[in-house]
Each structure stands twice: as structure tokens, then as C-alpha cells.
Design an enzyme around this catalytic site. Structure first.
Site, PDB file in Angstrom:
ATOM      1  N   VAL A  64     -26.560   3.198  -1.398  1.00 30.16           N
ATOM      2  CA  VAL A  64     -26.754   2.773  -2.789  1.00 30.16           C
ATOM      3  C   VAL A  64     -25.974   3.705  -3.714  1.00 30.16           C
ATOM      4  CG1 VAL A  64     -28.817   1.350  -2.722  1.00 30.16           C
ATOM      5  CG2 VAL A  64     -29.076   3.814  -2.541  1.00 30.16           C
ATOM      6  N   LYS A 120       0.848  -1.190   0.000  1.00 33.81           N
ATOM      7  CA  LYS A 120       0.000   0.000   0.000  1.00 33.81           C
ATOM      8  C   LYS A 120       0.884   1.241   0.000  1.00 33.81           C
ATOM      9  CE  LYS A 120      -4.487   1.007   0.397  1.00 33.81           C
ATOM     10  NZ  LYS A 120      -5.638   0.249  -0.127  1.00 33.81           N
TER      11      LYS A 120
HETATM   12  N1  NAD Z   1     -16.018   0.741  -5.232  1.00 26.62           N
HETATM   13  C1  NAD Z   1     -15.446  -0.449  -5.075  1.00 26.62           C
HETATM   14  O1  NAD Z   1     -15.099  -1.134  -6.052  1.00 26.62           O
HETATM   15  C2  NAD Z   1     -15.206  -0.981  -3.692  1.00 26.62           C
HETATM   16  C3  NAD Z   1     -14.350  -2.087  -3.534  1.00 26.62           C
HETATM   17  C4  NAD Z   1     -14.164  -2.619  -2.247  1.00 26.62           C
HETATM   18  C5  NAD Z   1     -14.809  -2.023  -1.165  1.00 26.62           C
HETATM   19  N2  NAD Z   1     -15.625  -0.930  -1.367  1.00 26.62           N
HETATM   20  C6  NAD Z   1     -16.297  -0.351  -0.196  1.00 26.62           C
HETATM   21  O2  NAD Z   1     -17.704  -0.405  -0.400  1.00 26.62           O
HETATM   22  C7  NAD Z   1     -18.338   0.754   0.184  1.00 26.62           C
HETATM   23  C8  NAD Z   1     -19.116   1.507  -0.878  1.00 26.62           C
HETATM   24  O3  NAD Z   1     -18.238   1.914  -1.905  1.00 26.62           O
HETATM   25  P1  NAD Z   1     -18.742   2.797  -3.127  1.00 26.62           P
HETATM   26  O4  NAD Z   1     -17.641   2.818  -4.114  1.00 26.62           O
HETATM   27  O5  NAD Z   1     -20.097   2.351  -3.548  1.00 26.62           O
HETATM   28  O6  NAD Z   1     -18.849   4.219  -2.424  1.00 26.62           O
HETATM   29  P2  NAD Z   1     -19.882   5.392  -2.776  1.00 26.62           P
HETATM   30  O7  NAD Z   1     -19.358   6.597  -2.089  1.00 26.62           O
HETATM   31  O8  NAD Z   1     -20.152   5.446  -4.239  1.00 26.62           O
HETATM   32  O9  NAD Z   1     -21.235   4.898  -2.082  1.00 26.62           O
HETATM   33  C9  NAD Z   1     -21.455   4.935  -0.716  1.00 26.62           C
HETATM   34  C10 NAD Z   1     -22.901   5.382  -0.510  1.00 26.62           C
HETATM   35  O10 NAD Z   1     -23.192   5.320   0.886  1.00 26.62           O
HETATM   36  C11 NAD Z   1     -23.936   6.449   1.224  1.00 26.62           C
HETATM   37  N3  NAD Z   1     -23.806   6.721   2.650  1.00 26.62           N
HETATM   38  C12 NAD Z   1     -22.811   7.367   3.314  1.00 26.62           C
HETATM   39  N4  NAD Z   1     -23.071   7.441   4.629  1.00 26.62           N
HETATM   40  C13 NAD Z   1     -24.256   6.822   4.812  1.00 26.62           C
HETATM   41  C14 NAD Z   1     -25.065   6.567   5.945  1.00 26.62           C
HETATM   42  N5  NAD Z   1     -24.716   6.983   7.154  1.00 26.62           N
HETATM   43  N6  NAD Z   1     -26.218   5.887   5.765  1.00 26.62           N
HETATM   44  C15 NAD Z   1     -26.615   5.483   4.537  1.00 26.62           C
HETATM   45  N7  NAD Z   1     -25.890   5.711   3.436  1.00 26.62           N
HETATM   46  C16 NAD Z   1     -24.737   6.366   3.560  1.00 26.62           C
HETATM   47  C17 NAD Z   1     -23.396   7.543   0.355  1.00 26.62           C
HETATM   48  O11 NAD Z   1     -24.320   8.607   0.215  1.00 26.62           O
HETATM   49  C18 NAD Z   1     -23.161   6.792  -0.957  1.00 26.62           C
HETATM   50  O12 NAD Z   1     -24.294   6.826  -1.799  1.00 26.62           O
HETATM   51  C19 NAD Z   1     -17.188   1.540   0.837  1.00 26.62           C
HETATM   52  O13 NAD Z   1     -17.052   1.126   2.174  1.00 26.62           O
HETATM   53  C20 NAD Z   1     -15.972   1.101   0.043  1.00 26.62           C
HETATM   54  O14 NAD Z   1     -14.778   1.232   0.806  1.00 26.62           O
HETATM   55  C21 NAD Z   1     -15.830  -0.412  -2.593  1.00 26.62           C
END
Ligand code: NAD
Length: 353
Positions: free
Chosen positions: A178, A80
Site C-alpha cells: 500500500v 527506453k
Molecule cells: N507508480 C506508478 O504510477 C506505477 C505505474 C505502473 C506500474 N507501477 C508498479 O506498481 C507497483 C507499486 O508501485 P508504487 O509506485 O506504488 O511503489 P511504492 O514503492 O510506492 O509502493 C510499493 C509498496 O510495496 C511495499 N512492499 C515492498 N515489498 C513488499 C512485500 N514483500 N510485501 C508487501 N509489501 C511490500 C513497499 O513497502 C511499498 O509500500 C510497482 O511494481 C511498480 O513498478 C507503478
């Protein structure tokens, strides 16, 4: 900070401090373990309170990547990068090119990618200086749909264990968040006949799923107590904690969010309550599996990447099996699956050619 003591305790290979006066670069590259192959892990940019915090974060995240990559069946180790700075103010071409030169100097022992606080443009600057960067715009692209597909497959495997079938028809699934992953996951689940209950703090994101997949909406603090079969956290970390566990009415917790357990003991509590927890780094590996496909000698292939992501079904089954056989919580079983793969591959006999 007793850095060598820390390195010895968790068997780290390298901690590299990178500095460049002109660009203001202050970065830490950590290579945890390269038994299975070059260390792959993203580049995070953050305003840390202290240099020690930054180094600790890089150490923790690099080790996490060793486990994630190993359990996902990738021939990659864990590493990392952490760049100290404000991602809104302190970025420049020079800074990322300087970091790119440091990565190049490692000659492929470490491969970087996007992470919190960095984006495709930053990766392009790194790419000016080194080929050891994955996830560029013209290759594997946005990882979220792949992560979502992996979560979908992991949910199917968990259902096979708990309900005796991987068919999701008629199951009630509550999704917290979502956004990129949660939205794509909702589409897969709806396609498989599940009934969805969702929440998000952004109205537009909620509107999209309510309209497209006929989801029911609840307020953010109501999602934990929803009557459902599966709770899929796809927003924040540390959401499985002393306050939320008593509210849960589900049989399975399985979602994309990183670091879902506030503390390890919360994984033990879920097990005691008979709730199957699918460890986060096992089920959310779709994105890294997709990006790793770029490293294939024949170049990136989307269909092959999807096939590999689909195998998260088998990895989840393996983790559940181990948890049952050894009577341990699933988060412990996940670590053992990863550790055993590293140990076995390291011990494979070398033949004289
Ligand atoms: N994008 C990827 O490929 C990926 C890969 C591994 C892990 N993740 C993890 O998955 C999760 C989501 O990732 P993402 O890329 O969709 O992020 P994103 O920011 O696109 O989506 C997260 C969503 O959660 C909502 N949110 C934030 N706080 C909230 C709350 N208190 N209650 C309800 N909703 C809330 C946000 O408004 C947003 O719509 C993160 O924890 C990220 O670390 C993502």
C-alpha cells in the site's frame, strides 16, 4: 552478443550507445517500434553486472513499452533508456544534460520520462537540453493516482466478467503493498464499498490504510492465502509463481505491479485454475496515459487524462473477450490486442494529397 540477430528477431529499429567522458555517461537508448508514433518510455538508472545486461534490459523494456502504449490506445511507439550507474552515487547535472543532448539529437523519435532510479530533478536537467521529456513537475505530476484509478477501472471490468456486475460493494479485495499506487487504489475501492485486507513491509503505510479505509491487516507472507474475491498485487514482480499459486483463494488477480507472472506458464496455470488474470501492462497503464497527455498540442489537461485512464475498463474487456474467443490465456490476448492495433494502423491506406 549478436546484436543484429536480436534486433532482427523482435524487429527493433535503433540501439543507440551514448558516451560522455566528462560526465561519465554510459547509456543505452533503444527504440523498438515507431509505427504508431514517437517512442515513449522512461529512463532507468541501475548498476548492471555487465554492459550486456544493460543492453538486454533496455531491449526488453523498450519492446514492453511498444505493447503497453499500443494496447492503451496511445499514438506512441515504444522505447527506453538505461543509464549504467549507481543512482545514489553517480548522478550529476552534467550526466543528465549529456543524456538530454543525445535525446535531442533523435529529433523527437524518442521521448523520455522518469523510471526506476531517476527522479524529477534528473528530468529537469534533461529538459535543459531537449523538449523530448515528459512527466516534469509543473505538468502531469505524480502518476500514481492515475495508475491507481486505471487499476480500479480494470478491476471493475474483471468483476463484470466474473461476477456479472462491476459493482464492488461487499467484495473482499486483498492488496499487496500500500505504497503510492496501493494506497490510492485502496481509497477508490473503499469508496466503492469493497472490504479490504492489506499488507506491507512498512508499518506507516499499513497504519494509514487501516485508519483511513478500515482495512484489515495480515503479515506479508499471509496475503496470498487470504479468502478473497480479488488479489491486487501492488508491490513486487514475479509474485505469481509455483509457491504462491497453490495458496490463492481468489477469482481474479488484478493489480499495478509490473511483471507479475514469474514465467509465462504461470499465466497458463491461472487460466487452468479458473482465476482471471488481468495482464499487468494493460491494467497499470494509467500512469503512461497520464504522462502522454502532455504531448497533446493544446497541452496537458487533467480531466482529459482521467477520461482516457477510465477507458482501461474497455481495454480490459477487450482483452478478456479476445482470450475467450481465441481460447488463449489473457496475457497472450493482451499481446495480440497490441499487435493487431499496430498492424491495422500500419496498413491504413495513405491518400495522395
Ligand atoms: N507508480 C506508478 O504510477 C506505477 C505505474 C505502473 C506500474 N507501477 C508498479 O506498481 C507497483 C507499486 O508501485 P508504487 O509506485 O506504488 O511503489 P511504492 O514503492 O510506492 O509502493 C510499493 C509498496 O510495496 C511495499 N512492499 C515492498 N515489498 C513488499 C512485500 N514483500 N510485501 C508487501 N509489501 C511490500 C513497499 O513497502 C511499498 O509500500 C510497482 O511494481 C511498480 O513498478 C507503478
Amino acid at each position: 552478443m549478436k546484436i543484429f540477430e536480436i534486433m532482427e528477431s523482435k524487429d527493433y529499429e535503433n540501439v543507440i550507445l551514448c558516451h560522455d567522458k566528462t560526465s561519465g555517461l554510459k547509456a543505452v537508448i533503444v527504440i523498438h517500434d515507431t509505427t504508431l508514433g514517437p517512442a515513449l518510455g522512461g529512463c532507468r538508472m541501475w548498476t548492471y553486472d555487465s554492459e550486456e545486461d544493460a543492453i538486454n534490459d533496455a531491449l526488453r523494456l523498450a519492446r514492453g513499452m511498444t505493447y503497453k502504449n499500443a494496447a492503451a490506445g496511445l499514438n506512441l511507439g515504444g522505447g527506453k533508456t538505461v543509464v549504467i550507474g549507481n543512482p545514489r552515487k553517480d548522478k550529476s547535472e552534467a550526466l543528465f544534460r549529456s543524456l538530454g543532448r543525445y535525446i535531442e539529437s533523435l529529433k523527437g523519435r524518442y521521448i523520455t520520462a522518469e523510471d526506476v532510479g531517476t527522479n524529477l530533478k534528473d528530468m529537469e536537467y534533461i529538459h535543459y537540453e531537449t523538449k523530448y521529456v515528459a512527466g516534469l513537475a509543473e505538468t502531469s505530476g505524480d502518476p500514481s493516482p492515475f495508475t491507481a484509478y486505471g487499476v480500479f477501472r480494470g478491476i471493475q471490468a474483471a468483476c463484470e466478467e466474473v461476477f456479472g456486475t462491476s459493482d464492488l460493494k461487499g467484495l473482499r479485495i486483498a492488496i499487496q503493498g500500500v505504497g503510492n499506487v496501493g494506497y490510492n487504489l485502496a481509497k477508490y475501492l473503499y469508496g466503492a464499498g469493497a472490504k479490504l485486507i492489506v499488507t506491507d513491509i512498512f508499518e506507516d503505510n499499513v497504519k494509514r490504510v487501516v485508519e483511513e479505509v478500515k482495512a484489515e491487516y495480515v503479515k506479508p507472507d499471509e496475503i496470498y492465502g487470504v479468502e478473497c474475491d480479488i488479489f491486487a498485487p501492488c508491490a513486487l514482480g514475479a509474485i505469481i509463481n509455483d509457491e504462491t499459486i497453490p495458496q490463492l483463494k481468489c477469482k481474479i488477480v488484478a493489480g499495478s505491479a509490473n511483471n507479475q507472472l514469474k514465467e509465462e506458464r504461470h499465466g497458463d496455470i491461472l487460466q487452468e485454475k479458473g482465476i482471471l488474470y488481468v495482464p499487468d501492462y494493460i491494467i497499470n497503464a494509467g500512469g503512461v496515459i497520464n504522462v502522454a497527455d502532455e504531448l497533446n498540442p493544446s497541452g496537458y489537461n487533467r480531466d482529459r487524462a482521467m477520461r482516457k485512464v477510465s477507458m482501461i475498463f474497455d481495454t480490459v474487456r477487450k482483452v478478456i473477450q479476445k482470450s475467450k474467443e481465441e481460447n488463449i490465456p489473457t496475457y497472450v490476448a493482451a499481446d495480440r490486442v497490441a499487435e493487431e492495433r499496430i498492424k491495422t494502423i500500419a496498413a491504413v491506406k495513405d491518400n495522395y494529397i
